[in-house]
Design a protein around this motif. Structure first.
Motif, mmCIF file in Angstrom:
data_model
loop_
_atom_site.group_PDB
_atom_site.id
_atom_site.type_symbol
_atom_site.label_atom_id
_atom_site.label_comp_id
_atom_site.label_asym_id
_atom_site.label_seq_id
_atom_site.Cartn_x
_atom_site.Cartn_y
_atom_site.Cartn_z
ATOM 1 N N LEU A 8 -81.243 39.957 24.230
ATOM 2 C CA LEU A 8 -82.182 40.860 23.563
ATOM 3 C C LEU A 8 -81.759 41.085 22.116
ATOM 4 O O LEU A 8 -82.588 41.072 21.202
ATOM 5 C CB LEU A 8 -82.258 42.191 24.315
ATOM 6 N N TYR A 9 -80.478 41.276 21.891
ATOM 7 C CA TYR A 9 -79.941 41.471 20.538
ATOM 8 C C TYR A 9 -80.327 40.293 19.636
ATOM 9 O O TYR A 9 -80.788 40.475 18.506
ATOM 10 C CB TYR A 9 -78.424 41.624 20.607
ATOM 11 N N HIS A 10 -80.179 39.094 20.127
ATOM 12 C CA HIS A 10 -80.499 37.911 19.332
ATOM 13 C C HIS A 10 -81.992 37.779 19.096
ATOM 14 O O HIS A 10 -82.420 37.365 18.006
ATOM 15 C CB HIS A 10 -79.913 36.660 19.975
ATOM 16 N N ARG A 11 -82.805 38.131 20.094
ATOM 17 C CA ARG A 11 -84.262 38.084 19.894
ATOM 18 C C ARG A 11 -84.694 39.108 18.850
ATOM 19 O O ARG A 11 -85.572 38.828 18.032
ATOM 20 C CB ARG A 11 -84.994 38.310 21.214
ATOM 21 N N LEU A 12 -84.088 40.286 18.870
ATOM 22 C CA LEU A 12 -84.410 41.296 17.869
ATOM 23 C C LEU A 12 -84.040 40.816 16.468
ATOM 24 O O LEU A 12 -84.720 41.142 15.496
ATOM 25 C CB LEU A 12 -83.700 42.614 18.177
ATOM 26 N N GLY A 13 -82.978 40.050 16.372
ATOM 27 C CA GLY A 13 -82.559 39.508 15.083
ATOM 28 C C GLY A 13 -83.588 38.569 14.481
ATOM 29 O O GLY A 13 -83.736 38.490 13.270
ATOM 30 N N ARG A 14 -84.325 37.885 15.327
ATOM 31 C CA ARG A 14 -85.374 36.973 14.841
ATOM 32 C C ARG A 14 -86.594 37.738 14.350
ATOM 33 O O ARG A 14 -87.366 37.215 13.555
ATOM 34 C CB ARG A 14 -85.772 35.996 15.930
ATOM 35 N N LEU A 15 -86.765 38.969 14.840
ATOM 36 C CA LEU A 15 -87.952 39.739 14.465
ATOM 37 C C LEU A 15 -87.785 40.534 13.177
ATOM 38 O O LEU A 15 -88.734 40.715 12.438
ATOM 39 C CB LEU A 15 -88.315 40.729 15.586
ATOM 40 N N GLY A 16 -86.589 41.049 12.965
ATOM 41 C CA GLY A 16 -86.457 41.984 11.857
ATOM 42 C C GLY A 16 -85.476 41.631 10.837
ATOM 43 O O GLY A 16 -84.695 40.920 10.579
#
Length: 51
Positions: A43-51
């Motif tokens: 989840l942390y890595h996916r959030l990094g792609r968004l913001g």
């Protein structure tokens, strides 16, 4: 007369993604020995792609 549906508004701002990423990173460190930590790390890595 058919009208187009209104475009939905964003729920989170771009600043929110940074805050969520920071919170998830902190939580991942707290539960490092828990098997669920891998899911939160993803989840942390996916959030990094968004913001």
């Amino acid at each position: 007369m058919p009208t187009e549906p209104q475009r939905s508004r964003a729920v989170f701002s771009t600043e929110d993604f940074g805050l969520m990423k920071e919170a998830v990173a902190n939580y991942v460190r707290q539960i490092a020995d828990d098997p669920r930590s891998a899911k939160f790390s993803n989840l942390y890595h996916r959030l990094g792609r968004l913001g």
